[in-house]
Design a protein around this motif. Sequence first.
Motif, short mmCIF file in Angstrom:
data_model
loop_
_atom_site.label_atom_id
_atom_site.label_comp_id
_atom_site.label_asym_id
_atom_site.label_seq_id
_atom_site.Cartn_x
_atom_site.Cartn_y
_atom_site.Cartn_z
N VAL A 95 0.86 -1.19 0.00
CA VAL A 95 0.00 0.00 0.00
C VAL A 95 0.90 1.24 0.00
CG1 VAL A 95 -1.73 1.35 1.26
CG2 VAL A 95 -1.86 -1.17 1.24
N THR A 96 0.63 2.14 -0.93
CA THR A 96 1.33 3.42 -0.95
C THR A 96 0.33 4.53 -0.62
OG1 THR A 96 2.84 4.85 -2.22
CG2 THR A 96 0.98 3.90 -3.42
N ALA A 97 0.82 5.54 0.07
CA ALA A 97 -0.09 6.57 0.60
C ALA A 97 0.05 7.88 -0.15
CB ALA A 97 0.18 6.80 2.09
N ASP A 98 -1.09 8.47 -0.47
CA ASP A 98 -1.15 9.82 -1.01
C ASP A 98 -1.08 10.79 0.17
OD1 ASP A 98 -1.85 12.29 -2.02
OD2 ASP A 98 -3.72 11.64 -2.95
N PHE A 99 0.12 11.34 0.39
CA PHE A 99 0.34 12.21 1.54
C PHE A 99 0.50 13.68 1.14
CE2 PHE A 99 1.97 9.02 4.94
CZ PHE A 99 0.66 8.68 5.22
#
Length: 253
Positions: free
Chosen positions: A70-74
Amino acid sequence: MLHKSGCFLVPNPWDVAGAQMMVGLGFGALATTSSGYAFSRGKRDGAKEVSRDESLAYAAEIAAASHVPVTADFEDCYEDTPDGIAETVRLAAEAGLAGLSIEDRRPDPAQPIREFDDAVARVAVAAKAARKYDIVLTARADGIGKAVYDVEEAIRRLRAFEALGAEVLYVPGVPDLVSLERICRSVSSPVNHVLGQGVSGLRFDQISNAGVRRISLGGSLARGRRRTFGDLPRDRQGRLYCFGDCSRLGQSS
Protein backbone atom coordinates in the motif's frame (compact mmCIF):
# COMPACT_ATOMS: atom_id res chain seq x y z
CA MET A 1 9.18 -5.24 -7.64
CA LEU A 2 5.90 -4.27 -9.30
CA HIS A 3 7.57 -1.27 -10.97
CA LYS A 4 10.43 -3.26 -12.54
CA SER A 5 8.66 -4.11 -15.78
CA GLY A 6 5.31 -3.99 -17.53
CA CYS A 7 2.39 -1.89 -16.40
CA PHE A 8 -0.08 -2.49 -13.58
CA LEU A 9 -3.27 -0.90 -12.29
CA VAL A 10 -3.60 0.45 -8.74
CA PRO A 11 -7.05 1.28 -7.34
CA ASN A 12 -7.47 3.84 -4.56
CA PRO A 13 -9.86 2.76 -1.78
CA TRP A 14 -11.04 5.27 0.79
CA ASP A 15 -12.03 2.69 3.42
CA VAL A 16 -11.25 -0.84 4.58
CA ALA A 17 -14.31 -2.42 2.94
CA GLY A 18 -13.25 -1.02 -0.43
CA ALA A 19 -9.66 -2.14 0.10
CA GLN A 20 -10.69 -5.69 0.89
CA MET A 21 -13.02 -5.80 -2.09
CA MET A 22 -10.26 -4.57 -4.42
CA VAL A 23 -7.76 -7.10 -3.10
CA GLY A 24 -10.41 -9.78 -3.54
CA LEU A 25 -10.76 -8.76 -7.17
CA GLY A 26 -7.08 -9.57 -7.66
CA PHE A 27 -5.32 -6.21 -7.51
CA GLY A 28 -1.69 -6.66 -6.44
CA ALA A 29 -1.25 -3.25 -4.83
CA LEU A 30 -3.33 -0.40 -3.43
CA ALA A 31 -2.91 3.33 -2.97
CA THR A 32 -4.80 5.67 -0.70
CA THR A 33 -6.62 8.71 -2.07
CA SER A 34 -6.51 12.05 -0.30
CA SER A 35 -9.53 13.30 -2.22
CA GLY A 36 -11.61 10.16 -1.69
CA TYR A 37 -10.87 10.10 2.02
CA ALA A 38 -11.57 13.82 2.38
CA PHE A 39 -14.92 13.39 0.58
CA SER A 40 -15.81 10.51 2.89
CA ARG A 41 -15.21 12.76 5.90
CA GLY A 42 -17.13 15.72 4.50
CA LYS A 43 -13.93 17.71 4.04
CA ARG A 44 -12.12 19.42 1.18
CA ASP A 45 -9.08 17.87 -0.45
CA GLY A 46 -5.84 19.82 -0.62
CA ALA A 47 -6.91 22.37 1.97
CA LYS A 48 -5.26 20.79 5.03
CA GLU A 49 -8.68 19.99 6.45
CA VAL A 50 -7.37 16.43 6.85
CA SER A 51 -4.42 16.33 9.24
CA ARG A 52 -1.30 14.22 8.98
CA ASP A 53 -2.47 12.08 11.88
CA GLU A 54 -5.81 11.42 10.19
CA SER A 55 -4.17 10.54 6.89
CA LEU A 56 -1.67 8.25 8.60
CA ALA A 57 -4.39 6.47 10.54
CA TYR A 58 -6.45 5.95 7.36
CA ALA A 59 -3.43 4.64 5.41
CA ALA A 60 -2.33 2.37 8.26
CA GLU A 61 -5.85 0.93 8.47
CA ILE A 62 -5.81 0.12 4.75
CA ALA A 63 -2.35 -1.48 5.04
CA ALA A 64 -3.35 -3.55 8.07
CA ALA A 65 -6.44 -4.85 6.28
CA SER A 66 -4.54 -5.83 3.11
CA HIS A 67 -1.88 -8.37 2.25
CA VAL A 68 -0.62 -6.33 -0.71
CA PRO A 69 1.71 -3.30 -0.80
CA VAL A 70 0.00 0.00 0.00
CA THR A 71 1.33 3.42 -0.95
CA ALA A 72 -0.09 6.57 0.60
CA ASP A 73 -1.15 9.82 -1.01
CA PHE A 74 0.34 12.21 1.54
CA GLU A 75 -0.13 15.42 -0.46
CA ASP A 76 2.77 17.76 0.50
CA CYS A 77 3.70 15.53 3.46
CA TYR A 78 1.59 17.85 5.65
CA GLU A 79 4.64 19.74 6.89
CA ASP A 80 6.51 22.93 6.06
CA THR A 81 9.90 22.15 7.62
CA PRO A 82 12.57 19.61 6.58
CA ASP A 83 12.31 17.88 9.95
CA GLY A 84 8.56 17.67 9.57
CA ILE A 85 8.80 16.11 6.10
CA ALA A 86 11.34 13.54 7.32
CA GLU A 87 9.07 12.74 10.24
CA THR A 88 6.16 12.09 7.90
CA VAL A 89 8.28 9.62 5.94
CA ARG A 90 9.36 7.88 9.16
CA LEU A 91 5.79 7.60 10.38
CA ALA A 92 4.66 6.19 7.03
CA ALA A 93 7.29 3.47 7.20
CA GLU A 94 6.40 2.64 10.80
CA ALA A 95 2.73 2.38 9.79
CA GLY A 96 3.59 -0.53 7.50
CA LEU A 97 3.25 1.34 4.22
CA ALA A 98 5.26 0.31 1.18
CA GLY A 99 5.41 3.85 -0.21
CA LEU A 100 4.24 7.43 0.01
CA SER A 101 4.05 10.45 -2.25
CA ILE A 102 5.08 14.08 -1.99
CA GLU A 103 3.82 16.74 -4.39
CA ASP A 104 4.77 20.27 -5.37
CA ARG A 105 1.21 21.43 -4.74
CA ARG A 106 0.45 23.60 -1.72
CA PRO A 107 -2.83 24.39 0.11
CA ASP A 108 -2.89 28.01 -1.10
CA PRO A 109 -5.39 28.92 -3.85
CA ALA A 110 -3.42 32.08 -4.64
CA GLN A 111 -0.22 30.08 -5.20
CA PRO A 112 -1.18 26.42 -5.58
CA ILE A 113 2.24 25.23 -6.83
CA ARG A 114 5.58 25.69 -5.11
CA GLU A 115 8.50 27.38 -6.83
CA PHE A 116 11.01 25.03 -8.44
CA ASP A 117 13.76 25.41 -5.83
CA ASP A 118 11.34 24.97 -2.94
CA ALA A 119 9.79 21.85 -4.50
CA VAL A 120 13.18 20.32 -5.21
CA ALA A 121 14.47 21.00 -1.69
CA ARG A 122 11.43 19.29 -0.19
CA VAL A 123 11.78 16.22 -2.40
CA ALA A 124 15.46 16.03 -1.46
CA VAL A 125 14.53 15.75 2.21
CA ALA A 126 11.81 13.18 1.54
CA ALA A 127 14.08 11.09 -0.70
CA LYS A 128 16.85 11.01 1.90
CA ALA A 129 14.37 9.91 4.57
CA ALA A 130 12.85 7.31 2.24
CA ARG A 131 16.26 5.72 1.73
CA LYS A 132 16.85 5.71 5.48
CA TYR A 133 13.52 4.06 6.28
CA ASP A 134 13.39 1.81 3.19
CA ILE A 135 10.15 3.07 1.73
CA VAL A 136 9.34 3.93 -1.91
CA LEU A 137 8.97 7.65 -2.62
CA THR A 138 6.74 8.90 -5.43
CA ALA A 139 7.41 12.54 -6.38
CA ARG A 140 4.60 14.45 -8.07
CA ALA A 141 4.64 17.45 -10.38
CA ASP A 142 1.09 18.84 -10.14
CA GLY A 143 1.43 22.09 -12.06
CA ILE A 144 -0.10 20.89 -15.34
CA GLY A 145 -3.32 19.89 -13.62
CA LYS A 146 -3.42 23.25 -11.86
CA ALA A 147 -2.70 25.15 -15.13
CA VAL A 148 0.42 26.70 -13.55
CA TYR A 149 3.12 25.27 -15.82
CA ASP A 150 3.48 23.24 -19.01
CA VAL A 151 4.84 19.82 -19.93
CA GLU A 152 8.36 21.21 -20.35
CA GLU A 153 8.42 22.47 -16.77
CA ALA A 154 6.92 19.22 -15.51
CA ILE A 155 9.75 17.31 -17.15
CA ARG A 156 12.33 19.67 -15.64
CA ARG A 157 10.91 18.98 -12.21
CA LEU A 158 10.65 15.23 -12.72
CA ARG A 159 14.28 15.02 -13.81
CA ALA A 160 15.33 16.93 -10.70
CA PHE A 161 13.20 14.69 -8.48
CA GLU A 162 14.65 11.60 -10.15
CA ALA A 163 18.22 12.83 -9.64
CA LEU A 164 17.48 13.22 -5.93
CA GLY A 165 16.35 9.61 -5.61
CA ALA A 166 12.58 9.60 -6.08
CA GLU A 167 11.78 6.06 -7.24
CA VAL A 168 8.45 6.79 -8.97
CA LEU A 169 7.42 9.94 -10.84
CA TYR A 170 3.90 11.24 -11.30
CA VAL A 171 2.31 14.04 -13.36
CA PRO A 172 -1.45 14.46 -12.86
CA GLY A 173 -3.38 16.16 -15.65
CA VAL A 174 -1.25 15.18 -18.68
CA PRO A 175 -3.17 16.71 -21.60
CA ASP A 176 -2.68 14.12 -24.35
CA LEU A 177 -1.01 10.86 -25.34
CA VAL A 178 1.90 12.58 -27.09
CA SER A 179 2.74 14.47 -23.90
CA LEU A 180 2.48 11.28 -21.87
CA GLU A 181 4.90 9.53 -24.21
CA ARG A 182 7.27 12.48 -24.04
CA ILE A 183 7.25 12.49 -20.25
CA CYS A 184 8.00 8.77 -20.06
CA ARG A 185 10.86 9.08 -22.56
CA SER A 186 12.36 11.98 -20.60
CA VAL A 187 13.07 9.98 -17.44
CA SER A 188 14.32 6.51 -16.61
CA SER A 189 12.34 5.97 -13.40
CA PRO A 190 8.83 4.43 -13.47
CA VAL A 191 6.02 6.88 -14.27
CA ASN A 192 2.55 6.81 -12.74
CA HIS A 193 -0.43 7.96 -14.81
CA VAL A 194 -3.69 8.79 -13.05
CA LEU A 195 -7.04 8.28 -14.71
CA GLY A 196 -9.72 10.93 -14.41
CA GLN A 197 -7.41 13.91 -14.83
CA GLY A 198 -6.21 15.34 -18.13
CA VAL A 199 -6.43 13.13 -21.21
CA SER A 200 -9.33 10.67 -21.26
CA GLY A 201 -10.43 7.75 -23.41
CA LEU A 202 -7.05 6.00 -23.61
CA ARG A 203 -6.89 2.21 -23.62
CA PHE A 204 -4.65 0.28 -21.23
CA ASP A 205 -2.34 -0.75 -24.08
CA GLN A 206 -1.94 2.87 -25.24
CA ILE A 207 -0.96 3.99 -21.75
CA SER A 208 1.37 1.04 -21.29
CA ASN A 209 3.00 1.49 -24.71
CA ALA A 210 3.57 5.17 -23.89
CA GLY A 211 5.98 3.94 -21.20
CA VAL A 212 3.79 4.16 -18.09
CA ARG A 213 4.55 1.54 -15.42
CA ARG A 214 1.73 2.27 -12.97
CA ILE A 215 -1.86 3.43 -13.60
CA SER A 216 -3.77 4.75 -10.60
CA LEU A 217 -7.44 5.61 -10.30
CA GLY A 218 -6.90 8.47 -7.84
CA GLY A 219 -10.20 9.90 -6.66
CA SER A 220 -12.14 8.62 -9.69
CA LEU A 221 -14.01 5.91 -7.80
CA ALA A 222 -14.95 8.30 -5.01
CA ARG A 223 -16.12 10.93 -7.49
CA GLY A 224 -18.09 8.27 -9.34
CA ARG A 225 -19.87 7.31 -6.13
CA ARG A 226 -20.82 10.94 -5.55
CA ARG A 227 -22.15 11.26 -9.09
CA THR A 228 -24.18 8.06 -8.70
CA PHE A 229 -26.04 9.44 -5.70
CA GLY A 230 -26.32 12.86 -7.30
CA ASP A 231 -28.02 11.34 -10.35
CA LEU A 232 -30.71 9.48 -8.43
CA PRO A 233 -34.25 10.65 -9.37
CA ARG A 234 -35.83 13.33 -7.19
CA ASP A 235 -39.20 14.99 -6.90
CA ARG A 236 -39.82 18.73 -7.28
CA GLN A 237 -38.80 19.32 -3.66
CA GLY A 238 -35.45 17.60 -4.25
CA ARG A 239 -36.41 14.49 -2.29
CA LEU A 240 -35.29 11.08 -3.57
CA TYR A 241 -37.94 8.78 -4.93
CA CYS A 242 -37.94 5.41 -6.64
CA PHE A 243 -40.08 3.50 -9.09
CA GLY A 244 -41.95 0.38 -8.07
CA ASP A 245 -41.76 -1.27 -4.66
CA CYS A 246 -39.32 0.59 -2.39
CA SER A 247 -40.44 -1.13 0.80
CA ARG A 248 -37.23 -3.15 1.05
CA LEU A 249 -34.96 -0.10 1.00
CA GLY A 250 -33.00 0.16 4.20
CA GLN A 251 -33.79 -3.40 5.30
CA SER A 252 -30.90 -5.68 6.13
CA SER A 253 -30.40 -8.76 4.00
